[in-house]
Every structure is written in C-alpha cells, then in structure tokens.
Design an enzyme around this catalytic site. Sequence first.
Site, short mmCIF file in Angstrom:
data_model
loop_
_atom_site.label_atom_id
_atom_site.label_comp_id
_atom_site.label_asym_id
_atom_site.label_seq_id
_atom_site.Cartn_x
_atom_site.Cartn_y
_atom_site.Cartn_z
N ASP B 66 0.84 -1.19 0.00
CA ASP B 66 0.00 0.00 0.00
C ASP B 66 0.88 1.26 0.00
O ASP B 66 0.64 2.20 -0.75
CB ASP B 66 -0.89 -0.05 1.25
CG ASP B 66 -1.67 1.23 1.47
OD1 ASP B 66 -2.74 1.37 0.87
OD2 ASP B 66 -1.20 2.09 2.23
N GLU B 134 -2.23 -5.50 -3.38
CA GLU B 134 -1.27 -4.68 -2.62
C GLU B 134 -0.16 -5.56 -2.04
O GLU B 134 1.01 -5.17 -2.04
CB GLU B 134 -1.99 -3.93 -1.50
CG GLU B 134 -2.84 -2.79 -2.01
CD GLU B 134 -3.46 -1.95 -0.89
OE1 GLU B 134 -3.47 -0.72 -1.02
OE2 GLU B 134 -3.92 -2.54 0.11
#
Lengths: 247, 247
Positions: B66, B134
């Site tokens: 992320d 992610e």
Amino acid sequence: MSLFKKILSNSRSDEDGIFFTEIQKILGFKPNSIDIYKKAFTHRSFNKLDAKGNPISYERLEFLGDAMLSAVIAGHLFNEVPHGDEGYLTKMRSKVVSREHLNELGRDLNLIRFVSSNVPTKHFGDNIHGNIFEALIGAIFLDKGYTYCEKFINKRVIIPYVDIAKLEGKVISYKSMVIEWCQKEKKSFHFDIYDDNGIDGQRFFGVKLMIDSKIIAKSRATSKKKAEEIAAKRAYYALQEKMIIKH
Amino acid sequence: MSLFKKILSNSRSDEDGIFFTEIQKILGFKPNSIDIYKKAFTHRSFNKLDAKGNPISYERLEFLGDAMLSAVIAGHLFNEVPHGDEGYLTKMRSKVVSREHLNELGRDLNLIRFVSSNVPTKHFGDNIHGNIFEALIGAIFLDKGYTYCEKFINKRVIIPYVDIAKLEGKVISYKSMVIEWCQKEKKSFHFDIYDDNGIDGQRFFGVKLMIDSKIIAKSRATSKKKAEEIAAKRAYYALQEKMIIKH
C-alpha cells in the site's frame, strides 16, 4: 555586462554557493540539480512561475516527499518488527510521521533559514518546519531517486528518532531508567551540560553523562532535555552490552 | 526417500513450478525469491508460522505494498500533471488507489486463484482482491526493490487505468465520445465482440472497433464493457493523432 549586473550576478552565485554547501551538509551527499532543492524552500508568497507559467512553491514537493517518507518508514518498520501485524505497523508509522514529529525534524535542521518568501518567516505557523522537511525529501527523490531518499531518512529520521521501545511506550524516558539504575546500584551520576553551538548560529547543547566519575556517553542536540535523553539512551545501551543492566 | 514422500515432493515442486511460471507472467520479470510471493497469497486462516514463530499471512505485505503503491502513484502524478497543486494531486491519487479500483485490479489478474487458505475463497468479501494485489506489490518491493515496483505498477495500474482526463471527470466515456463523433461525421461504426479466453480458464473478451468498415482499434479485457471502452479510447487517440478529432 554592466558592473551593477555583474555585482548582482556575483552576489547571486555566492548565495547559491552557500546554499549548495549548506544543503550538501544536511543531505550528506552532493546534489545533482540545485534548482530542485531551491524549489523545496520557495514559499508560494514568493510568486515565482516556471517556464510554462505554473507557480513554483514547495507544496507539490511536500506531497511527493510525504509519500516517499511514508514508504521508507513502512519498509523500515516491516523489517525491524517482524512480529508486528498490519494494524501495529500502521500505528507505529503514524507516530513517526506525526505532524509534531515532522515539525521537530525540520526545526532541528533549522531548514527555515533557506526559505524564500515575501512574508516574514516568523509569521508562518509551526507546520512550516515539517512541510519543508517533507518538501526536501520530495526534492531528493526527484534529484537522486528512492535509494537516496532511504539513505537520507535513515540518517535524519530513523537513526536519531525511531526507537521502537519508545514508540511502543515500553520506555518513557531513558534518563529516568539510567537514574533509577544508578540509585539502585548505589553509583553516583552527573549530566555535564555545556554550550556547543553550530557555525550557522543555531544553539546546540553538549552533554557528557558521568557514572562514578567516568564518561559513559556523550551527545549534542538543540535542547538540554533532548541532549540528556540521547546521552542516557546511549549509556543505557552501552551498559546493557556490558551486561550491567538487564532488560 | 519413500515413494510416497517422493511423489509428495514432486507434486509440491510441480505446483511451485506452475506458480512460478504464472507469477512471472503477471510480474513481467523473473522473481528472485518465490517464497516472498507465496507469502503474498497466504491467508491468515492457513495458520502458517515462520521459523521464529511469527504468523505468515499477506497482511504485513499488504501494508508495505500500500505504501509503495501510494509513493509510485504520487511520483507519476507529480510528473504527469505539472499544473496540479498539492490538493489536486492528493485527490487524484485517492481516486487511483481507491478500494474499488484496487479490487478491480486484483480481480482482473485473477489473483485469487493463488490464495492458500483454510476458508473457501468464495467466502471472502470483495476486498480480498485489492488486498492481495497490494500484498503482491509489497512482495515485489522486498524481492526486487523500488524500481521494479515502479515498473510493475506502470504496467498493471498506470498504463491501463490511470487516465488523467477521466480522473478529472473531463471524459466520462470514450465510447460515447467516439459514437458522437461518428454520428456527427456521418460515419458508420461497429463494435465487433468475441470470446478471447486465457489459458488459465478466465473469461476474456476481444473487441474490434470498425469505423466505415475499417478496423481502427482492438482490445481485450475481462468484461465486454471494459473491452469496448479500451478500444474506444485507443480509437479516440488514433483519430486525434490524425487530426480528425480535435480536443
């Protein structure tokens, strides 16, 4: 070139030279493009435009630097704390990159002395310190790439400030831990504090921590309290290594 | 080695081999350590522990990925939109990395087929797709560093999905723009849609966009609507280059 223009141009390049030297000291490496770093210290009130008419200010670089700082701290915490889950890592990171912390980092480097602005810098709020610190990281990314961002953040943020035990609240103050230990072990201690100013006019304090009249640790910081805490932390780890203090 | 153990070990390494080949296709480069990528697809229900007893799951890698995704998108938008201020850049980034968008990216790559879990994957919510996407980025960072993250995100996020005009809301649909233009210019158009499935069993659609019976653009995507829109976007830029459509 007229003498006047020549003087102007000389004084300008002298100013650039000083900026280059000072910024290089802070960065710990030689910048490629000094113009990118100048942008990191240009306040929007300076009303400068680039060749395409877009306003020049540190704000875009601040956005970029904020993202790079978050990424580097994420990478560091990921490696340092293998037992921490996602929620823990997120919480720890937000402590490191808190507004308050970033302001402190910018203030400690006295970055505000480089700001070009049409408003006196004393009129800015506290956040200017953290904002230009982030903008500086953005400039490093543009100038030298991610690896140099990592190096800089390691030197200026992680080594001096990222202390997992403190972030977790397990250690509130190394100074009080060292004092407690000295009292328990019946050892004398003394924090020897003295002025140790930098050439840029910023005030610095030096601390020598003596235990039983022996220098155990030294430090230098922008406040007495900070310098004492750094010296105490160094002493704590030095004493721990010698197996005198046990975790 | 007993025959049974040998069969087990062979089937295991076959499985690894398939995973390696498939993941390499998605990445576009050869991974160094396949174990890191396996971690990116390990659900916490799998109850796996590492050598030090820490639980293995994709969640920590998701945190890392992320952060890297945010940094890479920040860098891209910074360079692509020189007129955008900090607020604009922040807003654009949050559109690119929205939960919905990340789920779409993970779903399009059919990443869920790699997940190791003790819960049937159909019981997971929609967010599993974005989360493992992610985590995959986090794994790339650990395995190959920031530059490879950038390359991957460029290939899988920026080129296919980051369209500034669309993000700004200036273009809602390329398909309707192309249709409007054809109607105005009195040209015939036809979207020729056909099945174009992948070897992994995922359904894909191919589209040929014909204008006046000439193929102007082709595309392939996981839904008819998406494939039409990609073909229309390609046609739009192709026609614009030929100065037929004006901005």
